[in-house]
Design an enzyme around this catalytic site. Sequence first.
Site, PDB file in Angstrom:
ATOM      1  N   GLN A 131       0.697  -1.244   0.236  1.00 34.58           N
ATOM      2  CA  GLN A 131       0.053  -0.038  -0.124  1.00 34.58           C
ATOM      3  C   GLN A 131       0.777   1.341  -0.184  1.00 34.58           C
ATOM      4  O   GLN A 131       0.325   2.388  -0.531  1.00 34.58           O
ATOM      5  CB  GLN A 131      -0.924  -0.129   1.222  1.00 34.58           C
ATOM      6  CG  GLN A 131      -0.326   0.143   2.612  1.00 34.58           C
ATOM      7  CD  GLN A 131      -0.803  -0.102   3.701  1.00 34.58           C
ATOM      8  OE1 GLN A 131      -1.686  -0.964   3.995  1.00 34.58           O
ATOM      9  NE2 GLN A 131      -1.400   1.216   4.427  1.00 34.58           N
ATOM     10  N   CYS A 137      -5.124   0.573   3.371  1.00 38.43           N
ATOM     11  CA  CYS A 137      -5.034  -1.115   3.737  1.00 38.43           C
ATOM     12  C   CYS A 137      -6.445  -1.450   3.471  1.00 38.43           C
ATOM     13  O   CYS A 137      -6.763  -2.542   3.085  1.00 38.43           O
ATOM     14  CB  CYS A 137      -4.606  -1.083   5.295  1.00 38.43           C
ATOM     15  SG  CYS A 137      -5.815  -0.325   6.537  1.00 38.43           S
ATOM     16  N   HIS A 277      -6.447  -0.938  11.038  1.00 34.42           N
ATOM     17  CA  HIS A 277      -5.896  -1.674  10.193  1.00 34.42           C
ATOM     18  C   HIS A 277      -6.740  -2.928   9.603  1.00 34.42           C
ATOM     19  O   HIS A 277      -7.340  -3.515  10.293  1.00 34.42           O
ATOM     20  CB  HIS A 277      -4.248  -2.347  10.343  1.00 34.42           C
ATOM     21  CG  HIS A 277      -3.536  -2.609   9.395  1.00 34.42           C
ATOM     22  ND1 HIS A 277      -3.234  -1.973   8.428  1.00 34.42           N
ATOM     23  CD2 HIS A 277      -2.909  -3.920   8.991  1.00 34.42           C
ATOM     24  CE1 HIS A 277      -2.686  -2.838   7.452  1.00 34.42           C
ATOM     25  NE2 HIS A 277      -2.156  -3.794   7.999  1.00 34.42           N
TER      26      HIS A 277
END
Length: 329
Positions: A131, A137, A277
């Site tokens: 990324q 993400c 995340h």
Amino acid sequence: MATVITIFLVLAVLPSVHLAPSFSPKEEHEFKTWMYKYNRAYELEEYYRRLQIFTENKRKIDHHNTGNRTFTMGLNEFSAMTFAEFRRSFLLTEPQNCSATKGGHISGNGLYPDSVDWRKKGNYVTPVKNQGPCGSCWTFSTTGCLESVTAIATGNLLFLSEQQLVDCAQAFNNHGCNGGLPSQAFEYIKYNKGLMTEKDYPYTAQDGTCKYKPELAAASVKEVVNITKYVEMDMVDAVARYNPVSFAYEVTEDFMHYQEGVYSSTKCHNTTDKVNHAVLAVGYGQEKGTPYWIVKNSWGEGWGMQGYFLIERGKNMCGLAACASYPQV
């Protein structure tokens, strides 16, 4: 021999340190070796600052690895960053509103194999992507899951566009490089009636204007399935019977240095408001009596276990069962 000479010359031209109590000559040499490996160059003042950060991180790694742990830490490309810097660049910065308490997944009979790995079932999982310095993400978790679900359904493994989600999915409570959630991205794809390929809409690691072309849509979503919040066994059911599953969880500083083994932490939380995340569960298993998830990350193949990690299963570790979802195609 030529390689050794080259390395020596590169290290020799870096500035020498006037010895200070904050780091040793050995630690400075380790930093220079790390700089060479990861092709880093710094101005003098920044060099000393990064050296100090690197040294502190290396000491934390070494201290962790001397204990009786389920996972080991190691140096990686993030080793000269503070966790605050890492968080700003690579994790979700906008507050995330996870899926509803009651999800849409319907469990089976509960008879599951001891281990599952969709990477070994066929050509169903794309290679690990990177990324870069963008909190995107959630888009990689989304594309990774939809890539797998589509491949399982059609036999055709596509590389789908993260950048389209970064640029175009804001109306579904996503924020480009500042974060989002796979479940919301799946909703965007459903109502947008399509997602382009990575080739047709390449990744730039920065926010841009939407350039979606409906005629180039390569994949779609019929329904979005949210797994009931905190019901981790429903994640097992989905991965065992259907496909990989997207989920979000909380990354804390020790995870930044993860190298291998089954990650487990007492520093993270198991609540929805702390997730920062998003990743993809591609399977599960057990190691020395500890059940784990096999997880595809989006920080490149140089991080962790060739871009993957294992995380303890069955305890909602770091809130991993708070925001799980997958699409139907």
